[in-house]
Design a protein around this motif. Sequence first.
Motif, short mmCIF file in Angstrom:
data_model
loop_
_atom_site.label_atom_id
_atom_site.label_comp_id
_atom_site.label_asym_id
_atom_site.label_seq_id
_atom_site.Cartn_x
_atom_site.Cartn_y
_atom_site.Cartn_z
N PHE A 1 -2.33 4.22 5.79
CA PHE A 1 -1.79 3.25 5.08
C PHE A 1 -0.60 2.48 6.03
CE2 PHE A 1 -3.49 4.18 0.81
CZ PHE A 1 -4.31 3.27 0.92
N ARG A 2 0.22 3.36 6.64
CA ARG A 2 1.34 2.93 7.41
C ARG A 2 0.70 2.39 8.90
NH1 ARG A 2 4.47 7.74 5.48
NH2 ARG A 2 3.41 8.75 7.11
N ALA A 3 -0.48 3.10 9.28
CA ALA A 3 -1.02 2.49 10.56
C ALA A 3 -1.67 1.11 10.39
CB ALA A 3 -2.28 3.56 10.92
N LEU A 4 -2.10 0.99 8.99
CA LEU A 4 -2.71 -0.59 8.63
C LEU A 4 -1.65 -1.53 8.66
CD1 LEU A 4 -5.64 -1.41 8.25
CD2 LEU A 4 -5.37 -0.83 6.02
N ILE A 5 -0.61 -1.10 8.12
CA ILE A 5 0.63 -2.14 7.85
C ILE A 5 1.23 -2.51 9.27
CG2 ILE A 5 3.08 -2.09 7.18
CD1 ILE A 5 2.32 -0.76 4.60
N GLY B 1 0.87 -10.11 12.98
CA GLY B 1 1.49 -11.23 12.32
C GLY B 1 0.94 -11.56 10.82
N ASP B 2 0.22 -10.84 10.26
CA ASP B 2 -0.51 -10.91 9.05
C ASP B 2 0.31 -10.32 8.00
OD1 ASP B 2 -2.42 -11.45 7.05
OD2 ASP B 2 -4.09 -10.56 8.22
N PHE B 3 1.36 -11.25 7.45
CA PHE B 3 2.31 -10.55 6.35
C PHE B 3 1.69 -10.53 5.15
CE2 PHE B 3 5.68 -11.11 3.40
CZ PHE B 3 6.39 -10.10 3.59
N LEU B 4 0.73 -11.29 4.84
CA LEU B 4 0.29 -11.02 3.49
C LEU B 4 -0.76 -10.00 3.46
CD1 LEU B 4 -0.70 -12.46 0.70
CD2 LEU B 4 -2.39 -13.81 1.99
N ARG B 5 -1.49 -9.79 4.34
CA ARG B 5 -2.41 -8.46 4.32
C ARG B 5 -1.57 -7.07 4.33
NH1 ARG B 5 -7.99 -8.58 7.80
NH2 ARG B 5 -9.00 -8.48 5.77
N ALA B 6 -0.35 -7.35 4.95
CA ALA B 6 0.49 -5.99 4.98
C ALA B 6 1.06 -5.86 3.63
CB ALA B 6 1.78 -6.43 6.01
N CYS B 7 1.47 -6.82 2.96
CA CYS B 7 1.96 -6.88 1.68
C CYS B 7 0.80 -6.27 0.73
CB CYS B 7 2.54 -8.12 0.94
SG CYS B 7 3.84 -8.72 1.67
N MET B 8 -0.36 -6.81 0.94
CA MET B 8 -1.62 -6.22 -0.08
C MET B 8 -1.48 -4.46 0.16
SD MET B 8 -3.87 -9.40 0.49
CE MET B 8 -5.39 -8.35 -0.14
N ARG C 1 0.76 1.55 -5.51
CA ARG C 1 -0.31 1.85 -6.47
C ARG C 1 -0.81 3.24 -6.42
NH1 ARG C 1 -5.19 2.30 -8.15
NH2 ARG C 1 -6.12 1.64 -6.07
N ARG C 2 -0.86 3.66 -5.41
CA ARG C 2 -1.51 5.14 -5.34
C ARG C 2 -0.40 6.13 -5.29
NH1 ARG C 2 -6.88 5.38 -1.82
NH2 ARG C 2 -7.65 3.44 -2.35
N GLY C 3 0.88 5.76 -5.50
CA GLY C 3 1.91 6.73 -5.72
C GLY C 3 2.37 7.43 -4.16
N HIS C 4 2.12 6.73 -3.13
CA HIS C 4 2.50 7.37 -1.80
C HIS C 4 3.91 6.98 -1.37
CE1 HIS C 4 -1.31 8.49 -0.32
NE2 HIS C 4 -1.90 7.23 -0.66
N SER C 5 4.70 7.80 -0.55
CA SER C 5 5.99 7.48 -0.14
C SER C 5 5.89 6.08 0.54
CB SER C 5 6.44 8.68 0.64
OG SER C 5 7.66 8.27 1.22
N LEU C 6 7.20 5.41 0.26
CA LEU C 6 7.12 4.17 0.96
C LEU C 6 8.09 3.86 1.69
CD1 LEU C 6 6.74 2.19 -2.57
CD2 LEU C 6 4.85 2.61 -0.80
N PHE D 1 0.71 -2.78 1.43
CA PHE D 1 1.84 -2.07 0.86
C PHE D 1 1.54 -1.88 -0.64
CE2 PHE D 1 6.11 -2.21 -1.12
CZ PHE D 1 6.76 -1.26 -0.44
N ASP D 2 1.46 -3.03 -1.40
CA ASP D 2 0.96 -2.59 -2.81
C ASP D 2 0.17 -1.56 -3.25
OD1 ASP D 2 2.83 -4.70 -3.21
OD2 ASP D 2 1.30 -6.23 -3.36
N GLU D 3 -0.87 -1.66 -2.38
CA GLU D 3 -1.89 -0.74 -2.76
C GLU D 3 -1.31 1.02 -2.35
OE1 GLU D 3 -5.54 1.36 -3.62
OE2 GLU D 3 -4.91 -0.72 -4.01
#
Length: 122
Positions: A47-51, A58-65, A72-77, A67-69
């Motif tokens: 997930f961090r690599a994807l963010i 420069g794709d902030f909207l997808r980065a937020c999506m 939701r899965r309980g990963h460290s943020l 991050f939200d996932e």
Amino acid sequence: RNGRGADDEEMHTLLLDAAGRGNEYSMAWEVFREMTRRNLEPSEDTFRALIRACATNGDFLRACMVFDEMKRRGHSLDVAYNCLLTNCGKAGDVEAALSVFDGMQKSGVQPSLQSYSSLLHA
């Protein structure tokens, strides 16, 4: 899950990260979709690599999506918050950066020097 699944997940994460850093943003997402097709569970590193790939492109909207996932899965943020802040900085989006920073503090994640630096670059 057996050791092979973990190896496959790690290999896909490395490929995703390399694609995201190497100006192959669509390939990064294709690798992520392939993980899903193979029923490989994305790790925090995935997930961090994807963010990071989103931030690099420069794709902030997808980065937020993503991050939200993660949330939701309980990963460290903690690191994910910094990736989002970096994304805001690259986009020059002060309002979004302040929102992410506020969420970071409200969730109890201690801002790092990188957090403050990314905030200043927004």
